[in-house]
Write a protein that holds these residues in place. Structure first.
Motif, PDB file in Angstrom:
ATOM      1  N   ILE A  17       0.867  -1.167   0.000  1.00 14.36           N
ATOM      2  CA  ILE A  17       0.000   0.000   0.000  1.00 14.36           C
ATOM      3  C   ILE A  17       0.908   1.222   0.000  1.00 14.36           C
ATOM      4  O   ILE A  17       1.710   1.409   0.916  1.00 14.36           O
ATOM      5  CB  ILE A  17      -0.930   0.034   1.233  1.00 14.36           C
ATOM      6  CG1 ILE A  17      -1.704  -1.276   1.370  1.00 14.36           C
ATOM      7  CG2 ILE A  17      -1.879   1.223   1.139  1.00 14.36           C
ATOM      8  CD1 ILE A  17      -2.603  -1.602   0.215  1.00 14.36           C
ATOM      9  N   ARG A  18       0.798   2.046  -1.020  1.00 15.98           N
ATOM     10  CA  ARG A  18       1.662   3.215  -1.138  1.00 15.98           C
ATOM     11  C   ARG A  18       0.834   4.436  -1.493  1.00 15.98           C
ATOM     12  O   ARG A  18      -0.321   4.334  -1.916  1.00 15.98           O
ATOM     13  CB  ARG A  18       2.727   2.995  -2.205  1.00 15.98           C
ATOM     14  CG  ARG A  18       2.185   2.724  -3.605  1.00 15.98           C
ATOM     15  CD  ARG A  18       3.279   2.781  -4.647  1.00 15.98           C
ATOM     16  NE  ARG A  18       2.818   2.408  -5.973  1.00 15.98           N
ATOM     17  CZ  ARG A  18       2.162   3.211  -6.806  1.00 15.98           C
ATOM     18  NH1 ARG A  18       1.857   4.454  -6.420  1.00 15.98           N
ATOM     19  NH2 ARG A  18       1.788   2.788  -8.000  1.00 15.98           N
ATOM     20  N   ALA A  64      -4.491   9.809  -0.792  1.00 17.47           N
ATOM     21  CA  ALA A  64      -4.656   9.024  -2.016  1.00 17.47           C
ATOM     22  C   ALA A  64      -3.710   7.834  -1.931  1.00 17.47           C
ATOM     23  O   ALA A  64      -2.497   7.999  -1.846  1.00 17.47           O
ATOM     24  CB  ALA A  64      -4.349   9.868  -3.249  1.00 17.47           C
ATOM     25  N   LEU A  65      -4.263   6.634  -1.928  1.00 15.55           N
ATOM     26  CA  LEU A  65      -3.495   5.403  -1.746  1.00 15.55           C
ATOM     27  C   LEU A  65      -3.726   4.458  -2.914  1.00 15.55           C
ATOM     28  O   LEU A  65      -4.812   4.434  -3.501  1.00 15.55           O
ATOM     29  CB  LEU A  65      -3.911   4.697  -0.455  1.00 15.55           C
ATOM     30  CG  LEU A  65      -3.819   5.501   0.846  1.00 15.55           C
ATOM     31  CD1 LEU A  65      -4.479   4.728   1.990  1.00 15.55           C
ATOM     32  CD2 LEU A  65      -2.375   5.815   1.179  1.00 15.55           C
ATOM     33  N   VAL A  66      -2.703   3.671  -3.207  1.00 16.72           N
ATOM     34  CA  VAL A  66      -2.794   2.657  -4.255  1.00 16.72           C
ATOM     35  C   VAL A  66      -2.329   1.333  -3.674  1.00 16.72           C
ATOM     36  O   VAL A  66      -1.354   1.285  -2.908  1.00 16.72           O
ATOM     37  CB  VAL A  66      -1.935   3.035  -5.477  1.00 16.72           C
ATOM     38  CG1 VAL A  66      -1.784   1.861  -6.434  1.00 16.72           C
ATOM     39  CG2 VAL A  66      -2.559   4.218  -6.215  1.00 16.72           C
ATOM     40  N   ALA A  67      -3.020   0.256  -4.034  1.00 15.61           N
ATOM     41  CA  ALA A  67      -2.626  -1.092  -3.635  1.00 15.61           C
ATOM     42  C   ALA A  67      -2.030  -1.808  -4.837  1.00 15.61           C
ATOM     43  O   ALA A  67      -2.610  -1.780  -5.934  1.00 15.61           O
ATOM     44  CB  ALA A  67      -3.833  -1.867  -3.111  1.00 15.61           C
ATOM     45  N   VAL A  68      -0.885  -2.434  -4.633  1.00 15.51           N
ATOM     46  CA  VAL A  68      -0.258  -3.225  -5.687  1.00 15.51           C
ATOM     47  C   VAL A  68       0.222  -4.541  -5.082  1.00 15.51           C
ATOM     48  O   VAL A  68       0.450  -4.645  -3.875  1.00 15.51           O
ATOM     49  CB  VAL A  68       0.939  -2.485  -6.344  1.00 15.51           C
ATOM     50  CG1 VAL A  68       0.479  -1.200  -7.017  1.00 15.51           C
ATOM     51  CG2 VAL A  68       2.020  -2.177  -5.315  1.00 15.51           C
ATOM     52  N   LEU A 169      -6.161  -1.171   2.336  1.00 19.06           N
ATOM     53  CA  LEU A 169      -6.334   0.238   1.989  1.00 19.06           C
ATOM     54  C   LEU A 169      -7.074   0.980   3.102  1.00 19.06           C
ATOM     55  O   LEU A 169      -6.683   2.089   3.494  1.00 19.06           O
ATOM     56  CB  LEU A 169      -7.100   0.367   0.672  1.00 19.06           C
ATOM     57  CG  LEU A 169      -6.318   0.038  -0.601  1.00 19.06           C
ATOM     58  CD1 LEU A 169      -7.272  -0.161  -1.779  1.00 19.06           C
ATOM     59  CD2 LEU A 169      -5.312   1.152  -0.915  1.00 19.06           C
ATOM     60  N   VAL A 170      -8.137   0.381   3.619  1.00 16.98           N
ATOM     61  CA  VAL A 170      -8.903   1.010   4.703  1.00 16.98           C
ATOM     62  C   VAL A 170      -8.044   1.135   5.954  1.00 16.98           C
ATOM     63  O   VAL A 170      -8.040   2.180   6.626  1.00 16.98           O
ATOM     64  CB  VAL A 170     -10.191   0.223   4.981  1.00 16.98           C
ATOM     65  CG1 VAL A 170     -10.881   0.757   6.244  1.00 16.98           C
ATOM     66  CG2 VAL A 170     -11.139   0.308   3.796  1.00 16.98           C
ATOM     67  N   ASP A 171      -7.297   0.094   6.297  1.00 20.49           N
ATOM     68  CA  ASP A 171      -6.449   0.137   7.487  1.00 20.49           C
ATOM     69  C   ASP A 171      -5.414   1.260   7.389  1.00 20.49           C
ATOM     70  O   ASP A 171      -5.167   1.976   8.368  1.00 20.49           O
ATOM     71  CB  ASP A 171      -5.732  -1.193   7.685  1.00 20.49           C
ATOM     72  CG  ASP A 171      -6.647  -2.291   8.202  1.00 20.49           C
ATOM     73  OD1 ASP A 171      -7.782  -1.970   8.613  1.00 20.49           O
ATOM     74  OD2 ASP A 171      -6.236  -3.465   8.190  1.00 20.49           O
ATOM     75  N   GLU A 172      -4.800   1.404   6.224  1.00 20.35           N
ATOM     76  CA  GLU A 172      -3.802   2.467   6.061  1.00 20.35           C
ATOM     77  C   GLU A 172      -4.451   3.842   6.170  1.00 20.35           C
ATOM     78  O   GLU A 172      -3.897   4.761   6.787  1.00 20.35           O
ATOM     79  CB  GLU A 172      -3.093   2.329   4.713  1.00 20.35           C
ATOM     80  CG  GLU A 172      -2.043   3.392   4.426  1.00 20.35           C
ATOM     81  CD  GLU A 172      -0.889   3.377   5.422  1.00 20.35           C
ATOM     82  OE1 GLU A 172      -0.246   4.441   5.587  1.00 20.35           O
ATOM     83  OE2 GLU A 172      -0.628   2.313   6.031  1.00 20.35           O
ATOM     84  N   PHE A 173      -5.636   3.984   5.607  1.00 25.13           N
ATOM     85  CA  PHE A 173      -6.353   5.256   5.732  1.00 25.13           C
ATOM     86  C   PHE A 173      -6.658   5.562   7.195  1.00 25.13           C
ATOM     87  O   PHE A 173      -6.472   6.696   7.660  1.00 25.13           O
ATOM     88  CB  PHE A 173      -7.647   5.226   4.929  1.00 25.13           C
ATOM     89  CG  PHE A 173      -8.504   6.444   5.128  1.00 25.13           C
ATOM     90  CD1 PHE A 173      -8.242   7.609   4.429  1.00 25.13           C
ATOM     91  CD2 PHE A 173      -9.548   6.434   6.041  1.00 25.13           C
ATOM     92  CE1 PHE A 173      -9.021   8.749   4.626  1.00 25.13           C
ATOM     93  CE2 PHE A 173     -10.327   7.557   6.247  1.00 25.13           C
ATOM     94  CZ  PHE A 173     -10.064   8.717   5.533  1.00 25.13           C
ATOM     95  N   LEU A 174      -7.131   4.568   7.947  1.00 21.34           N
ATOM     96  CA  LEU A 174      -7.470   4.790   9.348  1.00 21.34           C
ATOM     97  C   LEU A 174      -6.240   5.157  10.169  1.00 21.34           C
ATOM     98  O   LEU A 174      -6.323   5.980  11.089  1.00 21.34           O
ATOM     99  CB  LEU A 174      -8.143   3.547   9.927  1.00 21.34           C
ATOM    100  CG  LEU A 174      -9.530   3.211   9.357  1.00 21.34           C
ATOM    101  CD1 LEU A 174     -10.049   1.912   9.964  1.00 21.34           C
ATOM    102  CD2 LEU A 174     -10.512   4.345   9.602  1.00 21.34           C
ATOM    103  N   GLN A 202     -17.985  -5.911   8.204  1.00 18.88           N
ATOM    104  CA  GLN A 202     -16.990  -6.906   8.598  1.00 18.88           C
ATOM    105  C   GLN A 202     -15.746  -6.258   9.187  1.00 18.88           C
ATOM    106  O   GLN A 202     -15.039  -6.864   9.995  1.00 18.88           O
ATOM    107  CB  GLN A 202     -16.608  -7.758   7.389  1.00 18.88           C
ATOM    108  CG  GLN A 202     -17.704  -8.689   6.919  1.00 18.88           C
ATOM    109  CD  GLN A 202     -17.345  -9.405   5.630  1.00 18.88           C
ATOM    110  OE1 GLN A 202     -16.316  -9.131   5.015  1.00 18.88           O
ATOM    111  NE2 GLN A 202     -18.195 -10.334   5.211  1.00 18.88           N
ATOM    112  N   LEU A 203     -15.487  -5.015   8.807  1.00 13.22           N
ATOM    113  CA  LEU A 203     -14.331  -4.276   9.326  1.00 13.22           C
ATOM    114  C   LEU A 203     -14.696  -3.433  10.545  1.00 13.22           C
ATOM    115  O   LEU A 203     -13.940  -2.550  10.937  1.00 13.22           O
ATOM    116  CB  LEU A 203     -13.742  -3.371   8.231  1.00 13.22           C
ATOM    117  CG  LEU A 203     -13.216  -4.081   6.989  1.00 13.22           C
ATOM    118  CD1 LEU A 203     -12.584  -3.076   6.028  1.00 13.22           C
ATOM    119  CD2 LEU A 203     -12.202  -5.159   7.353  1.00 13.22           C
ATOM    120  N   ARG A 204     -15.881  -3.710  11.124  1.00 11.03           N
ATOM    121  CA  ARG A 204     -16.325  -3.074  12.379  1.00 11.03           C
ATOM    122  C   ARG A 204     -16.731  -1.610  12.201  1.00 11.03           C
ATOM    123  O   ARG A 204     -16.638  -0.822  13.136  1.00 11.03           O
ATOM    124  CB  ARG A 204     -15.263  -3.214  13.476  1.00 11.03           C
ATOM    125  CG  ARG A 204     -15.042  -4.663  13.893  1.00 11.03           C
ATOM    126  CD  ARG A 204     -14.030  -4.785  15.011  1.00 11.03           C
ATOM    127  NE  ARG A 204     -12.701  -4.397  14.566  1.00 11.03           N
ATOM    128  CZ  ARG A 204     -11.891  -3.601  15.236  1.00 11.03           C
ATOM    129  NH1 ARG A 204     -12.268  -3.098  16.392  1.00 11.03           N
ATOM    130  NH2 ARG A 204     -10.686  -3.319  14.773  1.00 11.03           N
TER     131      ARG A 204
END
Length: 227
Positions: A17-18, A64-68, A169-174, A202-204
């Motif tokens: 995640i970058r 702004a995040l991207v997953a690769v 992605l959600v975890d990094e945003f949080l 599911q992610l609470r």
């Protein structure tokens, strides 16, 4: 800045995640138009969406995040803000005219979209551009004057789903929202099977409100408290 998290404990492969770059914007804009077509912005075309997305790279509170994959294969993206009210204020202060002229140009060649815009959004957009309101509609459900962090858009490619990219992605945003001292995170998603409510539950995340969008689509608002 990037983070690497094990995706598959059996194979040891990694997901990365970058932070997104300008080189990612074309792909992100195309994916938003294809996979998140609801709302006004996707109907204004790729050029406008790309310019709007760029504000999440350039403004202080944007994310702004991207997953690769570990092999460098693009899997999806997330855009949002760690303070929605301040982000909107910064965008209006620094990018208002660029986005306004780009939006008008897009509407000029899309008469059906223009008519729909005049019917559903012209008045509130005019008030915002004239500086007569600073409240973002999504943040009003938080029940306080403190601005939440807001996930604006999250897309994971269909071929990459169920691999954990969305959660990462959600975890990094949080993490970024908590570091910015946001009291809670907020998002809105289409109700029913067309939305992502089950994924967030599911992610609470907790569903706190439902409303109809300006286009008449039933949406659910979710919260996740950070402190």
């Amino acid at each position: 800045m990037s983070s690497m998290t094990p995706r598959d404990s059996d194979t040891g492969s990694l997901s990365v995640i970058r932070g997104a770059t300008e080189q990612d914007l074309n792909r992100m804009a195309s994916d938003m138009i294809q996979y998140l077509p609801d709302g006004l912005f996707p109907h204004l075309g790729k050029r406008f969406v790309r310019r709007w997305m760029k504000t999440f790279l350039t403004e202080q509170h944007g994310v702004a995040l991207v997953a690769v994959t570990n092999e460098g294969q693009y899997a999806g993206f997330l855009i949002g803000s760690t303070n929605q009210i301040r982000h909107v204020s910064d965008v209006l202060a620094n990018q208002k005219w660029v986005l306004l002229f780009s939006g008008l140009a897009a509407l000029a060649i899309r008469p059906r979209v223009l008519l729909h815009f005049l019917y559903t959004r012209a008045r509130p957009y005019a008030r915002r551009l004239l500086g007569r309101t600073t409240t973002n509609p999504i943040s009003s459900s938080s029940g306080s004057d403190v601005s939440p962090a807001v996930i604006t858009s999250l897309v994971v490619l269909p071929t990459m789903r169920r691999e954990g990219f969305g959660r990462l992605l959600v975890d990094e945003f949080l993490k970024r929202a908590a570091a910015a001292q946001a009291p809670l995170a907020e998002l809105a998603t289409t109700a029913g099977e067309d939305g992502a409510g089950k994924f967030y539950e599911q992610l609470r995340w907790r569903r706190v409100k439902q409303r109809f969008s300006k286009d008449g689509t039933l949406t659910h608002t979710y919260h996740r408290y950070l402190h």
